[in-house]
Design an enzyme around this catalytic site. Structure first.
Site, mmCIF file in Angstrom:
data_model
loop_
_atom_site.group_PDB
_atom_site.id
_atom_site.type_symbol
_atom_site.label_atom_id
_atom_site.label_comp_id
_atom_site.label_asym_id
_atom_site.label_seq_id
_atom_site.Cartn_x
_atom_site.Cartn_y
_atom_site.Cartn_z
ATOM 1 N N HIS A 155 7.687 -7.632 -4.038
ATOM 2 C CA HIS A 155 6.364 -7.983 -4.559
ATOM 3 C C HIS A 155 6.405 -9.311 -5.329
ATOM 4 C CE1 HIS A 155 4.009 -4.393 -3.636
ATOM 5 N NE2 HIS A 155 5.155 -3.751 -3.745
ATOM 6 N N GLU A 211 3.947 -10.859 -6.469
ATOM 7 C CA GLU A 211 2.808 -10.961 -7.391
ATOM 8 C C GLU A 211 3.095 -10.401 -8.774
ATOM 9 O OE1 GLU A 211 3.204 -9.019 -4.827
ATOM 10 O OE2 GLU A 211 2.012 -7.198 -4.854
ATOM 11 N N CYS A 268 5.306 -6.186 1.501
ATOM 12 C CA CYS A 268 5.612 -4.763 1.461
ATOM 13 C C CYS A 268 4.968 -4.018 2.640
ATOM 14 C CB CYS A 268 5.155 -4.236 0.109
ATOM 15 S SG CYS A 268 6.114 -2.856 -0.411
ATOM 16 N N TYR A 269 4.002 -3.138 2.387
ATOM 17 C CA TYR A 269 3.373 -2.434 3.509
ATOM 18 C C TYR A 269 2.752 -3.436 4.490
ATOM 19 C CZ TYR A 269 0.563 0.694 6.294
ATOM 20 O OH TYR A 269 0.023 1.362 7.356
ATOM 21 N N LYS A 289 -11.140 -12.147 -15.763
ATOM 22 C CA LYS A 289 -11.356 -12.387 -17.192
ATOM 23 C C LYS A 289 -10.726 -13.706 -17.678
ATOM 24 C CE LYS A 289 -12.625 -10.325 -21.155
ATOM 25 N NZ LYS A 289 -13.849 -9.519 -21.307
ATOM 26 N N SER A 339 -21.387 -14.098 -23.384
ATOM 27 C CA SER A 339 -21.538 -15.429 -23.996
ATOM 28 C C SER A 339 -21.399 -16.525 -22.947
ATOM 29 C CB SER A 339 -20.459 -15.673 -25.062
ATOM 30 O OG SER A 339 -20.520 -14.696 -26.052
ATOM 31 N N ASP A 359 -17.777 -12.313 -22.001
ATOM 32 C CA ASP A 359 -18.471 -12.371 -20.715
ATOM 33 C C ASP A 359 -19.949 -12.722 -20.868
ATOM 34 O OD1 ASP A 359 -16.007 -11.466 -20.017
ATOM 35 O OD2 ASP A 359 -16.638 -9.401 -19.685
ATOM 36 N N GLY A 396 0.843 -1.195 0.000
ATOM 37 C CA GLY A 396 0.000 0.000 0.000
ATOM 38 C C GLY A 396 0.874 1.238 0.000
#
Ligand code: XMP
Length: 519
Positions: free
Chosen positions: A174, A176, A84-85, A375, A235, A233, A57
């Site tokens: 990080h 990620e 991190c934060y 997605k 569909s 989406d 953050g």
């Protein structure tokens, strides 16, 4: 065991990349949710909690009133990973010392492993270096009792630490982001190894669960109406709901006349003929094109299209006998409440949906079977449901369609010209095997005429701009670096085969500062 039986809670402190943590955890086969630190809801108490991740953050733990995790997080007996934060919170909340520092560290760094920690399984061994992405301003000066350093870098002696018996881990980098090459392994180690998740969050399992949930929500008699756009989406949502309730689903496809070449036919063929789904096809193109006559302002174009769409949809739905529920292909990124940089909760609902007013107008309850998915998960679910590759792998297409790819006034002729150019462009992209590498590609017809020469004659025709970007979520994007021969070949074909275009340019603007669409 159901797909949702175990979960990881991600507590968001407002990092730009919190969603990426969730994606990596899901990739490890574990369901997770993101909740803002100050609005956890039942995040800590609902069943199935196996571990907690504290995100990064923008705040500094030294700032007055800077956010903290509820102390309960460390008392539940589940493993906690601070990033991190989040790591700094862990330190201060467990009796260590961390403070703001003037020496910030951003970018690539190498962490030397100080132990063979379960967090680093499959990564560098003790004494070896691991490449990571650092981005922090705070510094740990004293570890809480019971913690040991498991990784350090020249600038960050406490880059990674652990209290193994309690399952508490902190990393200053990080894991990620893709710039930490083996970060996904680290997150996998935390959720599967340390938190002990079995990893049964698969789209196959999700599909069955979602179908059961739809049946329960809609009941034995309930009827659902679903707008199809031709995109992934709607569909996937339609096919999923159809599997759940069959004929009690009616789909409405409004052809705005702003679709790409052949797309309207494809949608009708696919859903009516292949899936045998009840489909109302409204060709309202004349209505839309007439309403847009003379309109130049992009926002007026959007509003006009949105308003008409709702009218046409509502009318079609009413004629079909109405329904009790309205289906929407809302995705998880649209429902995550993110935390703003000031620490206050700010509900960010990205609403590019031009039909945003539909639920209010239709006064129906919503069925949103994709609400918890990203997605890429929707695409996998589409594959599970047997939707063909050319549907599930489709580039995003904006609701207002070609209307926002013709800057200035829209005419039928311009729409046809653009459709022809866009068709050739996409055909070349597919032939070159590039479609899946590119996030979104399209042609734009510019309201500029230039002089050219063809054969022995002078031409005075429009300019066509080609756009192609790579992106992960459309929020930022880079232009796609085509080989020159591809651009040359495509430009040649467009100029030779499309009447009304005599010049082709390639847009090399990234986002920011540009946007993906031209309007
Ligand atoms: P921009 O142009 O904002 O686009 O960089 C980001 C993504 O959103 C799509 N987009 C829209 N989608 N209605 C939509 O449904 C809209 O009005 C709209 N405007 C942009 C765009 O195609 C890209 O994928």
């Amino acid at each position: 065991m159901t797909a949702h039986a175990e979960r990881i809670l991600i507590i968001d402190f407002g990092s730009q990349v919190t969603q990426l943590i969730a994606r990596r955890v899901r990739e490890a086969g574990v369901f997770c949710e993101i909740k803002p630190f100050n609005a956890l809801g039942d995040g800590l108490t609902a069943p199935g909690l196996k571990g907690i991740i504290l995100s990064g953050g923008p705040a500094s733990v030294g700032d007055e009133g800077s956010p903290r995790a509820p102390q309960q997080v460390f008392e539940l007996g589940v493993p906690v990973l601070g990033i991190c934060y989040g790591q700094m919170c862990m330190v201060t909340q467990l009796g260590g010392v961390a403070a703001g520092s003037t020496e910030r560290e951003f970018g690539r760094a190498f962490v030397t492993m100080k132990a063979n920690s379960p967090l680093f399984e499959g990564m560098a061994a003790s004494g070896e270096k691991e490449e990571v992405w650092m981005s922090h301003g705070d510094r740990v000066t004293e570890l809480p009792p019971g913690f040991e350093v498991i990784g350090s870098s020249p600038n960050a002696p406490f880059a990674a630490f652990a209290n193994v018996s309690q399952g508490f881990y902190g990393v200053m980098f990080h894991p990620e982001v893709v710039h930490t090459p083996r970060g996904a392994t680290l997150l996998n180690n935390f959720v599967r190894g340390i938190a002990g998740c079995a990893g049964q969050w698969t789209m196959a399992a999700y599909k069955d669960e979602a179908i059961a949930a739809i049946c329960q929500q809609v009941g034995p008699e309930g009827r659902v109406i679903c707008g199809l756009s031709g995109g992934v989406d709607s569909s996937v949502a339609a096919v999923l709901i159809h599997e759940a309730i069959g004929d009690r689903l009616t789909c409405v496809f409004v052809d705005t006349g702003m679709m790409r070449h052949g797309e309207a036919d494809e949608v009708v063929t696919m859903f009516r003929d292949t899936y045998n789904i009840k489909l109302i096809h409204r060709d309202a193109s004349d209505l839309f094109i007439d309403a847009l006559e003379g309109v130049e302002d992009p926002e007026v174009k959007r509003k006009t299209i949105g308003r008409l769409f709702i009218d046409v949809f509502d009318e079609a739905a009413t004629e079909s006998g109405g329904a009790d529920f309205l289906a929407q292909g809302t995705l998880y990124p649209d429902v995550i409440e993110s935390v703003s940089a000031t620490g206050g909760p700010s509900v960010t609902i990205k609403s590019h949906h031009n039909v945003g007013g539909l639920p209010e107008r239709m006064k129906m309850s919503l069925v949103e079977p994709l609400r918890s998915l990203f997605k890429d998960e929707v695409r996998v679910l589409g594959q599970e449901l047997g939707l063909p590759e050319n549907f599930v792998g489709r580039h995003p297409f904006p609701g207002p369609g070609l209307a926002i790819r013709i800057p200035g006034k829209i005419t039928r002729e311009k729409l046809n010209t653009l459709r022809a150019a866009d068709r050739i462009y996409l055909d070349e992209i597919r032939k070159a095997g590039l479609y899946d590498t590119i996030w979104q590609a399209f042609a734009v017809l510019l309201p500029v005429k230039t002089v050219g020469v063809m054969g022995d004659g002078r031409t005075y025709d429009h300019v066509c701009a080609l756009r192609a970007v790579t992106s992960t979520d459309g929020m930022t994007a880079d232009y796609y670096p085509y080989p020159h021969d591809f651009l040359g070949r495509t430009a040649n074909r467009i100029i030779n085969e499309v009447n009304g275009i005599n010049r082709v340019v390639y847009d090399i603007t990234s986002k920011p500062p540009g946007t993906i669409e031209w309007e």
